[in-house]
Write an enzyme that holds these catalytic residues in place. Structure first.
Site, mmCIF file in Angstrom:
data_model
loop_
_atom_site.group_PDB
_atom_site.id
_atom_site.type_symbol
_atom_site.label_atom_id
_atom_site.label_comp_id
_atom_site.label_asym_id
_atom_site.label_seq_id
_atom_site.Cartn_x
_atom_site.Cartn_y
_atom_site.Cartn_z
ATOM 1 N N ARG A 18 0.776 -1.247 0.000
ATOM 2 C CA ARG A 18 0.089 -0.084 -0.041
ATOM 3 C C ARG A 18 0.957 1.219 -0.104
ATOM 4 N NH1 ARG A 18 -2.683 0.946 5.401
ATOM 5 N NH2 ARG A 18 -1.109 2.623 5.303
ATOM 6 N N HIS A 45 -3.917 4.828 4.500
ATOM 7 C CA HIS A 45 -4.978 3.846 4.403
ATOM 8 C C HIS A 45 -6.178 4.695 3.713
ATOM 9 C CE1 HIS A 45 -8.236 1.544 5.755
ATOM 10 N NE2 HIS A 45 -8.880 2.334 6.449
ATOM 11 N N TYR A 86 3.374 5.459 11.333
ATOM 12 C CA TYR A 86 3.884 3.994 11.710
ATOM 13 C C TYR A 86 4.735 3.239 10.681
ATOM 14 C CZ TYR A 86 -0.559 3.645 8.864
ATOM 15 O OH TYR A 86 -1.459 3.801 7.771
#
Lengths: 326, 363
Positions: B259, B263, B272
């Site tokens: 990805r 998100h 993160y």
């Protein structure tokens, strides 16, 4: 014509609709060879074969999710949940998808499924087998919530539920599965959804109930009649959408209303009925609407459940309270 | 006397790849992969990325709501949709834009959906495809039910559904695999293993070596494919579809990708994960990889790239225009699709709501 029980009326309705509509399929746990733990699907496997009478793996979310997929393709799945206490894993599927498929696709996809489940106490079943969560389903837009109270109503309402173009939660009062027998012609005649039934006429007080509690309600009405108190009894039958007009018409006549349900009191369907009577019929009321309900406690296990369920005595007590107002 | 116990079952997970990380061919091309088809897949991936960039831009400029970018997963999504037949049904998750476009779902409908308008799920084409599924993993079960309907009616059709790696932790994921295996259903399960479920990495999402092997619990094959290799994804999809269509049951495809974006537009992945990891992932991304191959074969060049980008931008601009010119929704719309026929309580509530329509209208 032979008299049949409520559970037999359910079987009769399923078989009728499966005969006339090949899109109707049934699925659930132990519904095939075993005919369901209460025998609601007895004989259907032999009549219609395993392609239409599907024993599923033991997973409730799966039963609901697969039924949603089938329904989107124009099948009319009737899913059995073995007891309503086991339906909770399926709530994500039912609430997040079944109830809103039509709305979220603006009518492109729909969910004409029925979720059948035995519910309610009084059968001395183990923990988790005796709850009455009709308010939970009634709170979710997109469902119709239906509860039969007799073999004839079970037959006619289930046919209506299967034919309905939207998802119907069909809760079956297991306590009266075999309590009474009635002649129920297998004529495919459905009863209307969204309509209350006046099952006894009277002019002193309106008793409103549904499902198994209707039997205690009727007994109470019989006992009151001996005291020259004539109760009108209404079987709500479709909990959502609620036919408040029939209830209001009765209350306009009697001025007093007692709502009886087995489910817990807090935020129950009785509260909704009382609120709507207050909003739309307060000037016809001679007394506050009374509620005779289960308590706001976890459903007791079989040894104590009789202390929880509404009784004729509690119903009569509530009627006398309502009659105290002059 | 025996001293060992017999092995009663063996399982293997194969890894499928045709294009190496630098666009070099590492095994012979499958039959479908003609120059025309490869150029087409390339163009479609670029179109998806152009759309995606615009969608993020619309969100950032307040013209659309929260949006989940598909950046990095273009190959999986395009190949998935492209391998399907028209009569198949797609049951997407929320990062399947490429598959949806291949199915004929309009870009402006995806804008509408993320712009907060239910009409975005009333697809004009792909009428039987499911809307974008936001609750995690529930769509896997819908696919089994749709597949069951195909099986019941003896139709040679397949249900295709997708999920992220995080979704494979949910009960519905396992319940779907179990049912599909038990009933031998015509369904293809795709897992977009993009390494991150919002902030939770694949390494702590599951203890299994692969996600593909979870298929074995359902009793059918699972395989891994390089999700950045559109040729490989297209080929394993075709194989799985054919298998399902011929009555041989489901397949689980774990497409391994990354990805590259956040998100959603409401997320900030820099909280993160490291820059180094992200930079390394960009080296393997699917569009660059196929472009390198096509250029090496003399099938692509700068002029064609320029024309393609202009063309994609024009297409997306047209979709944005259609989105922005979407007629205002009627207040009836929010009431009229709860049931087929408006119930008595809803008739009353709708009449009431209409009294306040003007005051409540935000344009």
């Amino acid at each position: 014509m032979a008299e049949i029980t409520l559970i037999e009326a359910i079987t009769q309705a399923l078989a009728y609709e499966m005969r006339v509509d090949e899109n109707v399929v049934v699925l659930g746990e132990d519904i095939g060879t075993n005919g369901g733990v209460f025998r609601a699907t007895l004989g259907l496997l032999q009549q219609f074969g395993p392609e239409r009478v599907m024993d599923t793996p033991l997973a409730e979310s799966m039963i609901a999710g697969a039924a949603i997929g089938m329904a989107s393709q124009g099948l009319k799945p009737v899913a059995e949940f073995q007891f309503v206490g086991f339906i909770y894993p399926a709530l994500d599927q039912l609430f997040s998808h079944a109830a809103r498929m039509r709305n979220r696709t603006r009518g492109r996809l729909t969910c004409p499924m029925v979720a059948r489940a035995p519910y309610g106490g009084g059968i001395h079943a183990p923990e988790h087998h005796s709850e009455s969560p009709e308010a939970l389903f009634s709170h979710i837009p997109g469902f119709k919530v239906v509860i039969p109270s007799s073999p004839a109503r079970a037959y006619g309402l289930l046919l209506a539920a299967i034919r309905d173009p939207d998802p119907v939660i069909y809760l079956e009062p297991s306590r009266i599965y075999r309590l009474v027998k009635q002649e129920v012609p297998d004529d495919g005649h459905a009863l209307p959804l969204g309509k209350c039934f006046v099952s006894r006429e009277g002019h002193d007080v309106t008793l409103v109930s549904w499902g198994a509690s209707l039997h205690e309600t009727n007994k109470a009405a019989n006992m009151l009649a001996k005291e020259n108190i004539h109760a009108e009894v209404i079987d709500v039958a479709t909990i959502s959408p609620l036919d408040i007009d029939t209830i209001l018409a009765s209350v306009a006549k009697t001025g007093r209303c007692v709502v009886v349900h087995e489910a817990a009191r807090n935020v129950g369907v009785g509260a909704e009925i009382a609120a709507q009577i207050m909003e739309k019929g307060i000037l016809t009321l001679l007394a506050p609407v009374q509620r005779v309900t289960g308590y706001d406690i976890t459903m007791p296990y079989p040894k104590m459940e009789h202390l929880y369920l509404p009784t004729e005595e509690r119903i009569i007590d509530a009627v006398y309270t309502a009659l105290e107002y002059k | 006397m025996e001293t060992t116990f017999p092995v009663v079952a063996n399982f293997e997970v194969t890894y499928h790849q045709y294009l190496g990380e630098n666009g070099e061919l590492i095994r012979p091309l499958p039959a479908f992969a003609t120059p025309d088809v490869l150029q087409f897949l390339y163009k479609e991936m670029v179109l998806v990325r152009t759309f995606d960039t615009k969608a993020i831009n619309l969100q950032r400029t307040g013209k659309m709501g929260t949006y989940p970018s598909i950046l990095g997963q273009e190959a999986i999504s395009v190949a998935m949709g492209n391998a399907m037949q028209k009569e198949d049904v797609l049951i997407p998750y929320y990062r399947d834009q490429g598959a949806q476009f291949q199915r004929g779902t309009a870009m402006e409908d995806i804008f509408r959906y993320w712009g907060g308008d239910e009409r975005g799920s009333n697809f004009r084409h792909s009428r039987e495809d499911f809307p974008i599924c936001v609750p995690i993993a529930t769509q896997y079960l819908h696919a089994t039910g749709i597949a069951k309907a195909f099986q019941y009616r003896k139709q040679p059709r397949v249900a295709v559904t997708a999920i992220g790696d995080g979704g494979t932790s949910k009960g519905d994921f396992y319940e779907a695999l179990n049912l599909a295996g038990a009933w031998n259903l015509p369904v293809v399960f795709v897992v977009n293993n993009n390494q991150w479920a919002i902030s939770v990495p694949r390494s702590i999402q599951t203890g299994t070596q692969t996600i593909a092997q979870k298929a074995f619990a359902g009793g059918f094959p699972g395989l891994q494919v390089d999700g950045n290799d559109v040729i490989a994804v297209r080929q394993v999809m075709s194989d799985a579809l054919e298998r399902a269509r011929n009555g041989h049951g489901p397949t689980l495809i774990e497409a391994v990708s990354y990805r590259l974006g956040d998100h959603t537009t409401a997320d900030d992945a820099s909280r993160y994960r490291s820059k180094e990891e992200l930079h390394a992932a960009w080296e393997k991304e699917p569009i660059l990889r196929l472009r390198k191959y096509l250029i090496a074969q003399g099938l692509w060049d700068d002029q064609r790239e320029e024309r393609l980008l202009a063309d994609c931008q024009a297409q997306v601009a047209q979709a944005v225009e259609a989105y922005e010119q979407t007629p205002k929704a009627n207040i009836d719309d929010i009431f009229d699709y709860t049931y087929e026929t408006l119930t008595e309580p809803l008739k009353e509530q709708k009449a009431y709501a209409k009294r306040f329509k003007e005051k409540a209208h935000h344009g």
